[in-house]
Write a protein that holds these residues in place. Structure first.
Motif, PDB file in Angstrom:
ATOM      1  N   GLN A 126     -14.032  64.521   3.126  1.00 48.40           N
ATOM      2  CA  GLN A 126     -13.110  65.228   4.054  1.00 48.40           C
ATOM      3  C   GLN A 126     -13.790  66.023   4.821  1.00 48.40           C
ATOM      4  O   GLN A 126     -13.218  66.874   5.775  1.00 48.40           O
ATOM      5  N   SER A 127     -15.117  66.482   4.547  1.00 51.88           N
ATOM      6  CA  SER A 127     -15.990  67.360   5.354  1.00 51.88           C
ATOM      7  C   SER A 127     -16.959  66.383   6.432  1.00 51.88           C
ATOM      8  O   SER A 127     -18.036  67.001   6.752  1.00 51.88           O
ATOM      9  N   ARG A 128     -16.240  65.473   6.828  1.00 48.31           N
ATOM     10  CA  ARG A 128     -17.196  64.508   7.726  1.00 48.31           C
ATOM     11  C   ARG A 128     -16.480  64.263   9.015  1.00 48.31           C
ATOM     12  O   ARG A 128     -15.692  63.366   9.089  1.00 48.31           O
ATOM     13  N   GLY A 129     -16.543  65.148  10.072  1.00 49.46           N
ATOM     14  CA  GLY A 129     -15.888  64.685  11.490  1.00 49.46           C
ATOM     15  C   GLY A 129     -14.484  64.868  11.294  1.00 49.46           C
ATOM     16  O   GLY A 129     -13.585  63.951  11.855  1.00 49.46           O
ATOM     17  N   ASN A 130     -13.884  65.905  10.489  1.00 47.98           N
ATOM     18  CA  ASN A 130     -12.426  65.976  10.322  1.00 47.98           C
ATOM     19  C   ASN A 130     -11.806  66.744  11.462  1.00 47.98           C
ATOM     20  O   ASN A 130     -12.292  67.659  11.951  1.00 47.98           O
ATOM     21  N   HIS A 242     -10.632  71.557  12.165  1.00 48.56           N
ATOM     22  CA  HIS A 242     -10.967  71.269  10.805  1.00 48.56           C
ATOM     23  C   HIS A 242     -12.248  71.812  10.772  1.00 48.56           C
ATOM     24  O   HIS A 242     -12.689  71.592   9.403  1.00 48.56           O
ATOM     25  N   GLY A 243     -13.089  72.409  11.619  1.00 46.31           N
ATOM     26  CA  GLY A 243     -14.288  72.795  11.340  1.00 46.31           C
ATOM     27  C   GLY A 243     -15.333  71.872  11.713  1.00 46.31           C
ATOM     28  O   GLY A 243     -16.656  72.315  11.421  1.00 46.31           O
ATOM     29  N   ASP A 244     -15.129  71.041  12.491  1.00 47.70           N
ATOM     30  CA  ASP A 244     -15.988  70.025  12.919  1.00 47.70           C
ATOM     31  C   ASP A 244     -16.027  69.891  14.313  1.00 47.70           C
ATOM     32  O   ASP A 244     -14.859  69.824  14.623  1.00 47.70           O
ATOM     33  N   PRO A 245     -17.261  69.649  15.006  1.00 43.84           N
ATOM     34  CA  PRO A 245     -17.164  69.566  16.437  1.00 43.84           C
ATOM     35  C   PRO A 245     -16.915  68.318  17.087  1.00 43.84           C
ATOM     36  O   PRO A 245     -17.742  67.410  17.695  1.00 43.84           O
TER      37      PRO A 245
END
Length: 257
Positions: A126-130, A242-245
């Motif tokens: 879930q920490s990959r391009g979310n 969600h913290g991803d650009p």
């Protein structure tokens, strides 16, 4: 005779089961078949499809939410000016800035969104391009880099988050433009606040059907499925930080009346 009655009973039972579904599609009884005096459908220029290099052009009856020029139709969820970063024909999530939402409220709709996952990719699961596309600001179609990157099925790309995994994983590689085409019918409530129609959603991911007219259990939640609460027929559309650009471009919406 007993066999005939049994067959009749089963037939009636089957008819009772299919009747509610059949009632959702009506032929207008006010017009005979092939009636040439029937009002003609409105003429719409269908626009032009995008390529990887150039964003497309929206249908002529669409509200263009982003065409590469500015974020004037958007604001932060707290009502402040947009903090996400424009980049030519796209804009990009600024991690930690908060959700972006439309200034205008929308109801039942056809929504087109194009996005590109960060390249090179970072993180996993879930920490990959979310990110996420929230209809009515409440019902999420998940945005995630699910290209050769496993996670729980109801949280991967094109899932109705926490409710319905996509029928297939149609994800493209990071850095390549992808599209969501979403048909959304919002919930309805009576004067007493009781739910009379659940929300429904159909989603195509890169042109592939991944959600087939699914009936939502309620708003999106994390590790929970919240119940419906009464609300208006129209609410803003939101995009998740969600913290991803994650990058977005060519966003348009057609309200369904």
């Amino acid at each position: 005779m007993k066999m005939t009655l049994a067959i009749a009973f089963v037939s009636l039972a089957l008819l009772a089961r299919v009747s509610p579904a059949a009632a959702q599609t009506h032929v207008d009884p006010n017009f005979p078949i092939h009636d040439r005096s029937r009002p003609q459908p409105a003429v719409v220029d269908p626009g032009i499809a995008s390529t990887q290099a150039i964003p497309g052009r929206a249908p002529s009856d669409a509200v263009v939410l982003f065409d590469g020029h500015d974020l004037s139709r958007w604001q932060m969820k707290d009502g402040g000016p947009p903090k996400w970063k424009p980049g030519g024909d796209y804009f990009e999530v600024v991690p930690g800035s908060g959700y972006l939402q439309t200034r205008e409220a929308f109801g039942d709709c056809q929504l087109h969104v194009e996005l590109a996952e960060p390249d090179p990719p970072k993180g996993d699961d879930q920490s990959r391009g979310n990110s996420g596309v929230f209809l009515h600001g409440l019902y999420e179609v998940q945005v995630l880099d699910s290209y050769r990157s496993p996670t729980y099925p109801d949280g991967q790309a094109a899932a109705v988050y926490g409710q319905f995994p996509p029928l297939v994983n149609a994800s493209r590689a990071p850095g390549i433009w992808q599209s969501y085409d979403i048909i959304f019918h919002g919930p309805r409530f009576d004067a007493a606040g009781r739910l009379t129609r659940p929300a429904r959603m159909t989603v195509l991911h890169n042109g592939v059907l991944v959600q087939d007219d699914v009936e939502l259990t309620g708003p999106t939640g994390h590790h929970q499925r919240p119940p419906y609460t009464p609300g208006p027929d129209k609410l803003p559309l939101a995009l998740q930080d969600h913290g991803d650009p994650v990058r977005y471009r060519n966003i348009w919406i057609r309200e369904l009346h």
